[in-house]
Design an enzyme around this catalytic site. Structure first.
Site, PDB file in Angstrom:
ATOM      1  N   GLY A   1      21.618  22.310 -29.548  1.00 14.32           N
ATOM      2  CA  GLY A   1      20.762  21.593 -30.494  1.00 14.32           C
ATOM      3  C   GLY A   1      19.346  22.091 -30.615  1.00 14.32           C
ATOM      4  O   GLY A   1      18.578  21.548 -31.416  1.00 14.32           O
TER       5      GLY A   1
ATOM      6  N   ASP B   1      21.162  22.663 -24.513  1.00 15.43           N
ATOM      7  CA  ASP B   1      20.851  24.045 -24.867  1.00 15.43           C
ATOM      8  C   ASP B   1      20.424  24.777 -23.602  1.00 15.43           C
ATOM      9  O   ASP B   1      20.478  24.210 -22.503  1.00 15.43           O
ATOM     10  CB  ASP B   1      19.749  24.108 -25.946  1.00 15.43           C
ATOM     11  CG  ASP B   1      19.951  25.297 -26.900  1.00 15.43           C
ATOM     12  OD1 ASP B   1      20.059  26.429 -26.395  1.00 15.43           O
ATOM     13  OD2 ASP B   1      20.016  25.089 -28.114  1.00 15.43           O
TER      14      ASP B   1
ATOM     15  N   ARG C   1      25.858  22.166 -35.118  1.00 18.76           N
ATOM     16  CA  ARG C   1      25.286  22.529 -36.411  1.00 18.76           C
ATOM     17  C   ARG C   1      24.820  23.984 -36.372  1.00 18.76           C
ATOM     18  O   ARG C   1      23.918  24.341 -35.636  1.00 18.76           O
ATOM     19  CB  ARG C   1      24.111  21.619 -36.771  1.00 18.76           C
ATOM     20  CG  ARG C   1      23.433  21.960 -38.106  1.00 18.76           C
ATOM     21  CD  ARG C   1      22.218  21.093 -38.298  1.00 18.76           C
ATOM     22  NE  ARG C   1      21.536  21.349 -39.549  1.00 18.76           N
ATOM     23  CZ  ARG C   1      20.557  22.240 -39.707  1.00 18.76           C
ATOM     24  NH1 ARG C   1      20.177  23.000 -38.674  1.00 18.76           N
ATOM     25  NH2 ARG C   1      19.962  22.398 -40.875  1.00 18.76           N
TER      26      ARG C   1
ATOM     27  N   HIS D   1      29.129  29.903 -36.023  1.00 18.77           N
ATOM     28  CA  HIS D   1      29.082  31.254 -36.583  1.00 18.77           C
ATOM     29  C   HIS D   1      28.379  32.246 -35.654  1.00 18.77           C
ATOM     30  O   HIS D   1      28.399  33.450 -35.912  1.00 18.77           O
ATOM     31  CB  HIS D   1      28.433  31.238 -37.978  1.00 18.77           C
ATOM     32  CG  HIS D   1      26.933  31.246 -37.976  1.00 18.77           C
ATOM     33  ND1 HIS D   1      26.191  31.677 -39.040  1.00 18.77           N
ATOM     34  CD2 HIS D   1      26.027  30.871 -37.047  1.00 18.77           C
ATOM     35  CE1 HIS D   1      24.911  31.587 -38.773  1.00 18.77           C
ATOM     36  NE2 HIS D   1      24.785  31.100 -37.569  1.00 18.77           N
TER      37      HIS D   1
END
Length: 470
Positions: free
Chosen positions: A278, A300, A349, A353
């Site tokens: 995050g 994180d 979020r 990727h």
């Protein structure tokens, strides 16, 4: 075929008519290419952000790209495509030379290259060639021979700051972040892509999914990953610029977009949202501002988590003082730590990727191990379409199919996710995914995809994928 030319002409003409009609009905003029950008471009009030205008713009751009590819001599298209690298290189030079800041005081009258060059430390003859090429591509304006002024596009390169003696070192600090995007793209990103051909064809790296076997390592002659390099003294400037560039890109994906991407009212009161990767937790903070009864865990790397605590204490101290937010530093791929309560939502979020299939499946399995029977995996990320019609079990409600002869993925109007796909392949061996690609890694990670939804507020905001334990 002449019929294709007629169809493309009609798409462009009718779409522009719709834009003009909206301008007339709203009393707003369409921005001129010759004028610097207005701040309304980044707000819902901007004319380009009107839903009807946004849809029409997509059709105009897609049709214009396809029209050029259709009518231009194929050899000319090949040549311009093969040499297209000249544009990001030239943008990078203009950004590094601080041209936008230098010519800002001259306004629409522009500034002669002989006056720009001494302040940029460049040869005026060479700089003029760079700026003329950019003006030919509608970046800057050449208002008289060798006299250049800012326009709509080149104004994005302007940090808005005054030039100082150590400007190069501090340029991007507290800036809008758009110039940093150009600096990043024309530096380590382009250098990584330069080596992609070798990386993708040499047997040692052709099938690798490792983050330290990419074009980035080949160009910079390092075994460090992209992220580890950023933590070195040599990589500090690039790391800081990258962070600012990402904040610039956030203008395309504002944190508050998360509120319309998922039904947060479905999470039970007192429920727990785990913001995986995050960062500062700026996205989950928007969630609890709207749903203050929810609890949050921000996860994180340890170095990032320290900044997350500061961010929440500055922006939502009540949640901190009420102990409704926890901050956990960890590696993505370690088992989930003991959480305050069973998680209702794992939120990722723009994280998926960043990792190749091998690693994102590992992360999904870690989350699945910590999930309860009703936990939902909420993924906010790009879904790239095929350049052909391809039925899938899961599809986004995109509205009407693009009119013929446009590509099903809208071609030139939708280049950004495909460009990012190759960019992150070149430097971290990851990439964007089709809906089938997402479904493959979600299933392999022990989850079942149950919903795919387009953000209802804006077509440009990222879609959401929702999965449950398989």
């Amino acid at each position: 075929m002449a019929s294709d030319l007629i169809a493309l002409r009609d798409i462009i003409s009718s779409s522009i008519d719709k834009i003009v009609d909206v301008c007339a009905s709203t009393g707003k003029d369409f921005p001129s290419l010759d004028q610097p950008i207005h701040l309304s471009e980044f707000t819902p009030d901007g004319i380009r952000n009107h839903p009807d205008v946004s849809s029409s713009i997509s059709l105009v751009v897609a049709a214009a790209f396809q029209l050029i590819a259709t009518v231009q001599a194929p050899a000319s298209t090949l040549t311009t495509s093969a040499f297209q690298f000249a544009l990001p290189v030239s943008l990078g030079i203009a950004e590094a030379a601080n041209v936008a800041e230098i010519i800002r005081p001259a306004g629409s009258k522009g500034m002669h290259v002989n006056d720009i060059a001494p302040k940029s430390g460049m040869d005026p003859k060479k700089l003029a060639r760079i700026l003329r090429f950019l003006a030919t591509n509608h970046w800057f304006r050449e208002v008289a021979p060798d006299v250049f002024a800012t326009n709509l596009l080149s104004s994005l390169l302007d940090t808005g700051k005054e030039l100082t003696e150590n400007f190069a070192a501090t340029k991007h600090q507290n800036s809008p972040g758009l110039a940093a995007i150009v600096g990043y793209g024309s530096d380590e990103l382009m250098k990584s892509m330069l080596c992609m051909k070798e990386v993708l064809t040499e047997p040692e790296t052709a099938f690798s999914e490792e983050v330290n076997e990419t074009g980035f390592q080949k160009f910079f002659k390092t075994k460090l990953s992209h992220w580890a390099y950023y933590e070195t003294p040599e990589g500090k400037f690039r790391r800081d610029r990258f962070a600012v560039a990402m904040s610039g890109l956030s203008k395309l994906q504002p944190p508050e977009a998360i509120l319309s991407g998922f039904d947060w009212s479905s999470v039970p009161k007192g429920g727990l949202v785990v913001d995986v990767g995050g960062g500062t937790g700026h996205v989950s903070l928007e969630i609890v501002k709207a749903f203050p009864e929810l609890n949050v865990v921000v996860e994180d790397a340890p170095g990032v988590i320290a900044k997350a605590k500061e961010y929440w204490e500055a922006n939502l101290p009540s949640h901190v003082s009420q102990e409704k937010v926890d901050f956990i530093g960890l590696s993505f791929f370690d088992p989930q730590p003991s959480l305050p309560s069973p998680p209702d939502v794992f939120l990722l979020r723009y994280i998926v990727h960043d990792w190749s299939d091998k690693y994102i499946i590992k992360l999904f399995r870690r989350l699945r191990d910590a999930a309860g029977p009703s936990t939902k995996l909420v993924i906010v990320d790009s879904i790239i379409g095929y350049a052909c019609d391809a039925p899938s079990t899961y599809s986004l409600d995109e509205g009407p199919k693009p009119p013929a002869p446009l590509l099903s993925n809208m071609g030139g109007a939708n280049l950004i996710p495909y460009t990012i796909d190759l960019a992150i392949l070149s430097c971290i061996n990851s990439g964007e995914r089709t809906i089938d690609g997402h479904n493959k890694v979600i299933e392999a990670g022990g989850w079942k995809l149950v919903e795919v939804r387009k953000n209802p507020i804006s077509k440009t905001w990222l879609p959401t994928l929702v999965a449950v334990p398989a």
